[in-house]
Design an enzyme around this catalytic site. Structure first.
Site, mmCIF file in Angstrom:
data_model
loop_
_atom_site.group_PDB
_atom_site.id
_atom_site.type_symbol
_atom_site.label_atom_id
_atom_site.label_comp_id
_atom_site.label_asym_id
_atom_site.label_seq_id
_atom_site.Cartn_x
_atom_site.Cartn_y
_atom_site.Cartn_z
ATOM 1 N N LYS A 46 0.861 -1.193 0.000
ATOM 2 C CA LYS A 46 0.000 0.000 0.000
ATOM 3 C C LYS A 46 0.882 1.222 0.000
ATOM 4 O O LYS A 46 1.827 1.327 0.800
ATOM 5 C CB LYS A 46 -0.880 -0.003 1.275
ATOM 6 C CG LYS A 46 -1.828 1.179 1.345
ATOM 7 C CD LYS A 46 -3.093 0.928 0.548
ATOM 8 C CE LYS A 46 -3.895 2.189 0.244
ATOM 9 N NZ LYS A 46 -3.455 2.897 -0.978
ATOM 10 N N LYS A 51 5.377 1.719 -3.122
ATOM 11 C CA LYS A 51 5.307 3.076 -3.687
ATOM 12 C C LYS A 51 5.578 2.996 -5.171
ATOM 13 O O LYS A 51 6.227 2.051 -5.649
ATOM 14 C CB LYS A 51 6.364 3.972 -3.038
ATOM 15 C CG LYS A 51 6.048 5.454 -3.121
ATOM 16 C CD LYS A 51 5.136 5.894 -2.001
ATOM 17 C CE LYS A 51 4.714 7.325 -2.125
ATOM 18 N NZ LYS A 51 4.027 7.790 -0.914
ATOM 19 N N ASN A 53 -2.171 18.963 -1.620
ATOM 20 C CA ASN A 53 -3.177 18.278 -0.808
ATOM 21 C C ASN A 53 -2.868 18.354 0.690
ATOM 22 O O ASN A 53 -3.728 18.709 1.498
ATOM 23 C CB ASN A 53 -3.284 16.819 -1.271
ATOM 24 C CG ASN A 53 -4.213 16.021 -0.407
ATOM 25 O OD1 ASN A 53 -3.794 15.344 0.523
ATOM 26 N ND2 ASN A 53 -5.505 16.123 -0.665
ATOM 27 N N GLY A 89 -2.647 8.343 -4.265
ATOM 28 C CA GLY A 89 -1.982 9.556 -4.736
ATOM 29 C C GLY A 89 -0.741 9.902 -3.933
ATOM 30 O O GLY A 89 -0.466 9.336 -2.875
ATOM 31 N N ASP A 90 0.026 10.817 -4.463
ATOM 32 C CA ASP A 90 1.159 11.455 -3.787
ATOM 33 C C ASP A 90 1.404 12.736 -4.595
ATOM 34 O O ASP A 90 0.476 13.215 -5.268
ATOM 35 C CB ASP A 90 2.387 10.514 -3.775
ATOM 36 C CG ASP A 90 3.483 10.970 -2.810
ATOM 37 O OD1 ASP A 90 3.366 10.725 -1.607
ATOM 38 O OD2 ASP A 90 4.453 11.624 -3.256
HETATM 39 P P1 NDP Z 1 0.759 17.800 -4.136
HETATM 40 O O1 NDP Z 1 1.225 17.447 -5.484
HETATM 41 O O2 NDP Z 1 -0.695 17.956 -3.889
HETATM 42 O O3 NDP Z 1 1.477 19.121 -3.626
HETATM 43 C C1 NDP Z 1 2.860 19.228 -3.546
HETATM 44 C C2 NDP Z 1 3.213 20.649 -3.165
HETATM 45 O O4 NDP Z 1 4.600 20.731 -2.904
HETATM 46 C C3 NDP Z 1 2.928 21.651 -4.263
HETATM 47 O O5 NDP Z 1 2.629 22.882 -3.670
HETATM 48 C C4 NDP Z 1 4.228 21.686 -5.027
HETATM 49 O O6 NDP Z 1 4.423 22.903 -5.737
HETATM 50 C C5 NDP Z 1 5.224 21.545 -3.897
HETATM 51 N N1 NDP Z 1 6.433 20.832 -4.356
HETATM 52 C C6 NDP Z 1 6.503 19.577 -4.822
HETATM 53 N N2 NDP Z 1 7.744 19.243 -5.157
HETATM 54 C C7 NDP Z 1 8.475 20.322 -4.886
HETATM 55 C C8 NDP Z 1 9.843 20.601 -5.021
HETATM 56 N N3 NDP Z 1 10.712 19.693 -5.510
HETATM 57 N N4 NDP Z 1 10.269 21.830 -4.629
HETATM 58 C C9 NDP Z 1 9.386 22.737 -4.142
HETATM 59 N N5 NDP Z 1 8.083 22.526 -4.003
HETATM 60 C C10 NDP Z 1 7.635 21.344 -4.368
HETATM 61 O O7 NDP Z 1 1.369 16.684 -3.158
HETATM 62 P P2 NDP Z 1 0.935 16.294 -1.675
HETATM 63 O O8 NDP Z 1 0.455 17.481 -0.945
HETATM 64 O O9 NDP Z 1 0.060 15.116 -1.780
HETATM 65 O O10 NDP Z 1 2.324 15.798 -1.074
HETATM 66 C C11 NDP Z 1 3.198 16.642 -0.351
HETATM 67 C C12 NDP Z 1 4.113 15.804 0.505
HETATM 68 O O11 NDP Z 1 3.340 15.029 1.429
HETATM 69 C C13 NDP Z 1 4.977 14.787 -0.237
HETATM 70 O O12 NDP Z 1 6.201 14.632 0.455
HETATM 71 C C14 NDP Z 1 4.176 13.502 -0.122
HETATM 72 O O13 NDP Z 1 4.999 12.373 -0.260
HETATM 73 C C15 NDP Z 1 3.659 13.644 1.291
HETATM 74 N N6 NDP Z 1 2.475 12.864 1.650
HETATM 75 C C16 NDP Z 1 1.329 12.920 0.916
HETATM 76 C C17 NDP Z 1 0.229 12.204 1.309
HETATM 77 C C18 NDP Z 1 -1.077 12.287 0.582
HETATM 78 O O14 NDP Z 1 -2.031 11.664 1.047
HETATM 79 N N7 NDP Z 1 -1.187 13.037 -0.510
HETATM 80 C C19 NDP Z 1 0.273 11.300 2.481
HETATM 81 C C20 NDP Z 1 1.507 11.377 3.237
HETATM 82 C C21 NDP Z 1 2.554 12.112 2.803
HETATM 83 P P3 NDP Z 1 3.655 23.196 -7.115
HETATM 84 O O15 NDP Z 1 2.260 23.591 -6.739
HETATM 85 O O16 NDP Z 1 4.423 24.295 -7.764
HETATM 86 O O17 NDP Z 1 3.689 21.915 -7.884
HETATM 87 O O1 2IT Z 2 3.015 8.917 1.614
HETATM 88 C C1 2IT Z 2 1.865 8.469 1.789
HETATM 89 O O2 2IT Z 2 1.543 7.913 2.849
HETATM 90 C C2 2IT Z 2 0.878 8.643 0.712
HETATM 91 N N1 2IT Z 2 1.196 9.252 -0.308
HETATM 92 C C3 2IT Z 2 -0.491 8.053 0.849
HETATM 93 C C4 2IT Z 2 -0.487 6.599 0.503
HETATM 94 C C5 2IT Z 2 -1.838 5.949 0.434
HETATM 95 O O3 2IT Z 2 -1.835 4.766 0.063
HETATM 96 O O4 2IT Z 2 -2.851 6.562 0.742
#
Ligand code: NDP
Ligand code: 2IT
Length: 453
Positions: free
Chosen positions: A92, A128, A242, A167-168
């Site tokens: 997952k 992943k 997100n 998603g991620d």
């Molecule tokens: P999104 O794609 O929704 O948002 C990512 C954000 O971070 C955007 O604002 C993006 O900017 C910015 N960003 C991404 N990469 C870079 C970079 N290299 N340098 C600067 N800014 C950057 O992703 P999420 O919000 O889902 O994910 C954010 C983090 O949280 C990640 O580390 C992810 O692995 C982690 N995460 C996500 C989960 C989820 O459920 N979605 C769960 C647990 C962890 P821009 O708008 O310009 O693209």
């Molecule tokens: O980093 C993370 O935990 C996620 N991007 C969410 C993974 C998931 O299966 O919901």
């Protein structure tokens, strides 16, 4: 062999077998070094060679993804899925679409996911995937074309009891929709093979909000334990995707003051508090730059990233009580940590995966800053993904309130589990060690139970 020697030996092997995979090595080193107390106490883990086994993915797929852009040109990207560990449940973990994605990045994320998923207390293994495809600047049609081509290969490796992606970065509701449609078309089966699905077709209420809300619930538990309270606290948040959006939304609801957000091009500082409606409209609907935010709120300050020294981010220079790095890996370094400590920051709560460098973490710990590590603080997302799987399997639909109540409880349990492990192993309040040990123990014991597989 002494415990320390064993850890060093495994780390050397990881370096040898994964050349150039720096983020993967960083993630492994952090976990392995923190496991010393439990390896000392329980010789069975070394006897059963658990460390050598747990650092190697059970299976890794790398595949070509060819798709046709709007100009009729065939484009080629790399696709990845790393099925890291299935000791406690089906693989997952999310899919990341970003130009920086490579095997090392996917392996670091998959490795972290093993322990995070274990900490949730749910039956989910670690995996992943993703691609170096960049959704930015692409039309909906191009994104759909890419997602269909990606799933045309991925479908054969996944399944509702086998491997369930989500998603991620760069993969949200739109991408999950296109991926799901293609899976269904190829297999002819309507099943819970992805999470983060739309509410009308098997998604769970509360999944969109889960990671951000969960991160704030984790912070609440941590503050409470330290006799502190969120109310009135100034919070800085990086990212505007997100995780960041729903962290900000929940902070506002709880009367904290989230004053920043950022994207890959710049930072917004809004002293009176970020306006969530504007943020959602710019990022979730229009997919535009944060520069637009300052146009709509003239009292907010926009600092372009390229106006800042290399490697620094304006977010961490804004004085705060709590920092929520919620964008990407290694976005908060030692220099940032020094500024945060100098400004009196009390808690760093990781919304992103591995956002703080090892030097920054050490600096926080040396200076008594509370530190909520990613695999505990951001586990709410994957936890609600598992609730989505559960609803799909039982053909049920739960209300938002039911899901949110379960998320609350899970985040509280994650906090207690990690805290208790920190106490049990003589590192009271060291949540990094506590989370790693507690996450590891369940997986390692299950691997032993299941023999040499
Ligand atoms: P999104 O794609 O929704 O948002 C990512 C954000 O971070 C955007 O604002 C993006 O900017 C910015 N960003 C991404 N990469 C870079 C970079 N290299 N340098 C600067 N800014 C950057 O992703 P999420 O919000 O889902 O994910 C954010 C983090 O949280 C990640 O580390 C992810 O692995 C982690 N995460 C996500 C989960 C989820 O459920 N979605 C769960 C647990 C962890 P821009 O708008 O310009 O693209
Ligand atoms: O980093 C993370 O935990 C996620 N991007 C969410 C993974 C998931 O299966 O919901």
């Amino acid at each position: 062999m002494e415990t320390k020697e064993y850890i060093e030996y495994v780390l050397e092997r990881v370096e040898e077998y994964s050349p150039g995979e720096t983020e993967f090595y960083q993630a492994v080193e952090e976990v392995l070094l923190s496991l010393e107390p439990i390896l000392e106490r329980e010789p069975k883990y070394m006897r059963q060679n658990i460390l050598e086994r747990i650092v190697v993915p059970e299976r890794s797929m790398i595949f070509r993804v060819c798709w046709v852009d709007d100009a009729g040109i065939v484009q080629t990207n790399f696709g990845y899925r790393v099925q890291f560990n299935s000791a406690i449940g089906p693989y997952k973990g999310g899919l990341r679409f970003h130009p920086s994605v490579n095997l090392g990045i996917v392996k670091f994320l998959g490795f972290e996911q093993i322990f995070k998923n274990s900490l949730t207390g749910l039956q989910i293994g670690g995996g992943k995937g993703g691609s170096n495809f960049d959704p930015k600047g692409k039309s909906d049609n191009e994104v759909m074309s890419f997602c269909q081509a990606f799933m045309a290969e991925l479908y054969r490796h996944i399944g509702e009891t086998k491997d369930v992606p989500a998603g991620d970065i760069g993969v949200g509701a739109r991408e999950i929709g296109y991926l799901y449609g293609q899976y269904k078309k190829i297999t002819g089966s309507f099943e819970g093979v992805l999470t983060g699905k739309g509410i009308n077709w098997g998604g769970s209420r509360g999944r969109t909000e889960a990671t951000g809300y969960g991160s704030v619930y984790f912070a609440q538990n941590y503050l409470e334990k330290s006799n502190l309270n969120l109310e009135g606290m100034r919070c800085t948040i990086s990212g505007s995707g997100n995780v960041a959006i729903y962290t900000i939304e929940k902070l506002k609801y709880l009367d904290a003051i989230p004053v920043t957000c950022s994207d890959s091009r710049g930072t917004i500082y809004h002293e009176k508090g970020i306006d969530v409606k504007t943020l959602k409209a710019i990022k979730e609907v229009d997919r535009k730059s944060l520069k637009e935010y300052a146009k709509l709120h003239p009292d907010a300050v926009y600092t372009p990233l390229d106006a800042y020294p290399e490697g620094r981010n304006a977010v961490w220079d804004i004085p705060c009580d709590i920092a929520f790095p919620s964008a990407t890996q290694n976005e908060l370094n030692l220099e940032d940590a020094k500024v945060l400590v100098g400004n009196g920051c009390k808690l760093v709560n990781e919304g992103a995966n591995m956002p703080s460098t090892p030097e920054a973490i050490a600096y926080f710990q040396e200076h008594g800053v509370l530190f909520g590590p990613a695999k505990a603080a951001n586990a709410g997302g994957v936890a609600v993904s598992q609730l989505e799987m559960s609803q799909n399997a039982g053909m049920e639909r739960w209300t938002f309130a039911e899901v949110d109540a379960k998320l609350h409880q899970i985040m509280q349990d994650i906090f207690s589990t990690a805290y208790e492990a920190s106490v049990e192993f003589g590192k009271e309040g060291d949540m990094l060690t506590g989370a790693n040990i507690a996450g590891f123990k369940k997986v390692a014991d299950s691997m032993i139970d299941q023999g040499a597989i």
